[in-house]
Write a protein that holds these residues in place. Sequence first.
Motif, PDB file in Angstrom:
ATOM      1  N   ASP A 106      64.116  52.492 -15.321  1.00  0.00           N
ATOM      2  CA  ASP A 106      63.801  51.174 -15.853  1.00  0.00           C
ATOM      3  C   ASP A 106      62.856  51.308 -17.050  1.00  0.00           C
ATOM      4  O   ASP A 106      61.783  51.907 -16.939  1.00  0.00           O
ATOM      5  CB  ASP A 106      63.149  50.336 -14.751  1.00  0.00           C
ATOM      6  N   SER A 113      65.778  60.355 -16.999  1.00  0.00           N
ATOM      7  CA  SER A 113      64.868  59.242 -17.266  1.00  0.00           C
ATOM      8  C   SER A 113      65.303  58.460 -18.496  1.00  0.00           C
ATOM      9  O   SER A 113      66.017  58.961 -19.362  1.00  0.00           O
ATOM     10  CB  SER A 113      63.437  59.746 -17.454  1.00  0.00           C
ATOM     11  N   ASN A 168      62.709  58.260  -9.030  1.00  0.00           N
ATOM     12  CA  ASN A 168      63.449  57.061  -9.394  1.00  0.00           C
ATOM     13  C   ASN A 168      62.983  55.839  -8.596  1.00  0.00           C
ATOM     14  O   ASN A 168      62.624  55.952  -7.423  1.00  0.00           O
ATOM     15  CB  ASN A 168      64.938  57.310  -9.145  1.00  0.00           C
ATOM     16  N   GLU A 169      62.998  54.658  -9.239  1.00  0.00           N
ATOM     17  CA  GLU A 169      62.487  53.432  -8.617  1.00  0.00           C
ATOM     18  C   GLU A 169      63.283  53.013  -7.393  1.00  0.00           C
ATOM     19  O   GLU A 169      62.730  52.357  -6.498  1.00  0.00           O
ATOM     20  CB  GLU A 169      62.388  52.281  -9.617  1.00  0.00           C
ATOM     21  N   ASN A 191      54.583  41.038  -7.837  1.00  0.00           N
ATOM     22  CA  ASN A 191      54.122  42.416  -7.654  1.00  0.00           C
ATOM     23  C   ASN A 191      52.701  42.439  -7.068  1.00  0.00           C
ATOM     24  O   ASN A 191      52.384  43.310  -6.244  1.00  0.00           O
ATOM     25  CB  ASN A 191      54.196  43.164  -8.987  1.00  0.00           C
ATOM     26  N   ASN A 242      56.060  49.263  -5.982  1.00  0.00           N
ATOM     27  CA  ASN A 242      56.776  49.400  -7.241  1.00  0.00           C
ATOM     28  C   ASN A 242      56.409  50.750  -7.862  1.00  0.00           C
ATOM     29  O   ASN A 242      55.279  51.216  -7.739  1.00  0.00           O
ATOM     30  CB  ASN A 242      56.315  48.220  -8.121  1.00  0.00           C
ATOM     31  N   LEU A 243      57.364  51.404  -8.533  1.00  0.00           N
ATOM     32  CA  LEU A 243      57.137  52.750  -9.077  1.00  0.00           C
ATOM     33  C   LEU A 243      55.921  52.837  -9.988  1.00  0.00           C
ATOM     34  O   LEU A 243      55.068  53.709  -9.835  1.00  0.00           O
ATOM     35  CB  LEU A 243      58.411  53.201  -9.814  1.00  0.00           C
ATOM     36  N   SER A 244      55.815  51.905 -10.937  1.00  0.00           N
ATOM     37  CA  SER A 244      54.711  52.029 -11.893  1.00  0.00           C
ATOM     38  C   SER A 244      53.382  51.653 -11.236  1.00  0.00           C
ATOM     39  O   SER A 244      52.324  52.157 -11.629  1.00  0.00           O
ATOM     40  CB  SER A 244      54.971  51.227 -13.172  1.00  0.00           C
ATOM     41  N   VAL A 246      63.293  58.279 -13.902  1.00  0.00           N
ATOM     42  CA  VAL A 246      62.799  56.894 -13.954  1.00  0.00           C
ATOM     43  C   VAL A 246      63.684  56.135 -14.935  1.00  0.00           C
ATOM     44  O   VAL A 246      63.764  56.493 -16.102  1.00  0.00           O
ATOM     45  CB  VAL A 246      61.307  56.847 -14.353  1.00  0.00           C
ATOM     46  N   SER A 306      57.185  49.614   0.539  1.00  0.00           N
ATOM     47  CA  SER A 306      56.894  50.574  -0.525  1.00  0.00           C
ATOM     48  C   SER A 306      56.169  49.835  -1.621  1.00  0.00           C
ATOM     49  O   SER A 306      55.920  48.642  -1.536  1.00  0.00           O
ATOM     50  CB  SER A 306      58.204  51.135  -1.070  1.00  0.00           C
ATOM     51  N   ASN A 357      59.291  50.103 -16.420  1.00  0.00           N
ATOM     52  CA  ASN A 357      58.544  51.019 -15.559  1.00  0.00           C
ATOM     53  C   ASN A 357      58.069  52.248 -16.330  1.00  0.00           C
ATOM     54  O   ASN A 357      56.908  52.636 -16.236  1.00  0.00           O
ATOM     55  CB  ASN A 357      59.430  51.495 -14.393  1.00  0.00           C
ATOM     56  N   CYS A 407      57.859  62.120 -14.909  1.00  0.00           N
ATOM     57  CA  CYS A 407      58.791  61.113 -14.396  1.00  0.00           C
ATOM     58  C   CYS A 407      60.158  61.761 -14.235  1.00  0.00           C
ATOM     59  O   CYS A 407      60.729  62.235 -15.221  1.00  0.00           O
ATOM     60  CB  CYS A 407      58.922  59.950 -15.371  1.00  0.00           C
TER      61      CYS A 407
END
Lengths: 260, 260
Positions: B120, B145, B212-213, A126, B241-243, B118, B239, B123, B115
Amino acid sequence: MSTPLAASNARVKEARKLSRRSVRTERRLFLADGPKAVEAALTVEGCVVEVFATPTALEQHADLLGGAAVTLVDERALASLSDSVSPAGLVALCRHLDAPLDRVLESSPRLLAICADVRDPGNAGNVIRTSDAAGADAVVLAGQSVDAYNPKTVRSTVGSLFHLPIAVEPDPAVAVRAAQGRGLTVLAADGAGEVDLFDADLSGPTAWLFGNEAWGLPDELAALADHRVAIPIHGRAESLNLSTAAAVCLYATARAHRPR
Amino acid sequence: MSTPLAASNARVKEARKLSRRSVRTERRLFLADGPKAVEAALTVEGCVVEVFATPTALEQHADLLGGAAVTLVDERALASLSDSVSPAGLVALCRHLDAPLDRVLESSPRLLAICADVRDPGNAGNVIRTSDAAGADAVVLAGQSVDAYNPKTVRSTVGSLFHLPIAVEPDPAVAVRAAQGRGLTVLAADGAGEVDLFDADLSGPTAWLFGNEAWGLPDELAALADHRVAIPIHGRAESLNLSTAAAVCLYATARAHRPR
């Protein structure tokens, strides 16, 4: 079309051994799993030795494979090479990519990430992905950091492993001094740092030094940095996840580097 | 001292059922695993029903347990309640904490994370942890979520689940409109957004909307936001990572909210 190789085939068995770090290091080879990784690997000249593909995946992804050397394997053989729960039918056998630290520094980087003893494959991957996105020139995996070619690291980079130079340096202190020798300001990301990230001068060439996810940076290593910088914690969290902290630091620097 | 309960004990068996979301939702109870989580849970009045502890852990952590109701269990029983590979001997049975969205909004939040879908657990937990660190007033888990009380989510928050209000709202559009109704500017984090994060006006009360991731935010939901904001991608990454993206957005806002 030739018969797909089975999991028991000698070549498939040899490739499977690359799940072990010692074998990867000795042969300087690794596996990149899935269409996205394979596509990214193929953009790097001389990186891909061959692509293992199931007949279905070969048909589906003919476009991205271009002129690559393809070895047909059956579903079971492919699954034995993939670390994914639902393998997508393509695995590339790749040559190691890491560049010597000196060569990375010769290119006058303006933004560098140095990971000292980052052990979690997902975190390291990451950090590489975020470094790519933030426009970093390279990532240095220093000390006892996880292998860049660990399957989980490769997957977590989502292709970025193939986008920017990765250098490996067993001694983090050597990486810090080499960066300073090339005119980079080295900033240790340290929750106990004396400089607030948003007060720090990030306008010049900057190398961030990130420590281990559990114990952070050893004092003697952080002391080598030009400054210890802390991300302000406003709520009651004790700390941030390592790759999260790296993202905040790298993007604050990318922002400071923007032309005004 | 009473005899530690075994894994076959009826109370232990009942608690073990909380590994299932349906049981957690029905009983409005969940398990918090390990000394850090238990310590954080005990700071919230009325949250902890009882703490399951091995005799060894009870001795070792007597300080943090204070006046909590402790049920002694043997090592196997404890392990059956823990989702950790190496359980640390303490698991708290906790009451659900989520607050009604209305009440969260009544407190005039200046920074909110919403969120939407979401999925995961890691995440979601990491977004809660980062929201806490960045000084957000609350986190809204909207749509489909992941459950805030999923053991992996709880662990990834590293205690932050107990630090700030969490609201659950099945319809993300309702959450967006409610935030706007309370004077918050809703910003959709969207790689295709028309506003660059570092050009965005983040000085007022702000609610971030994260998707969403894998597939991001549905167009019709992003369209409800006041602006769609993109984190600039400088390199070749597709892109973030979502978090990671959430951390960059939340900290950019925390920075804009600082008194000058």
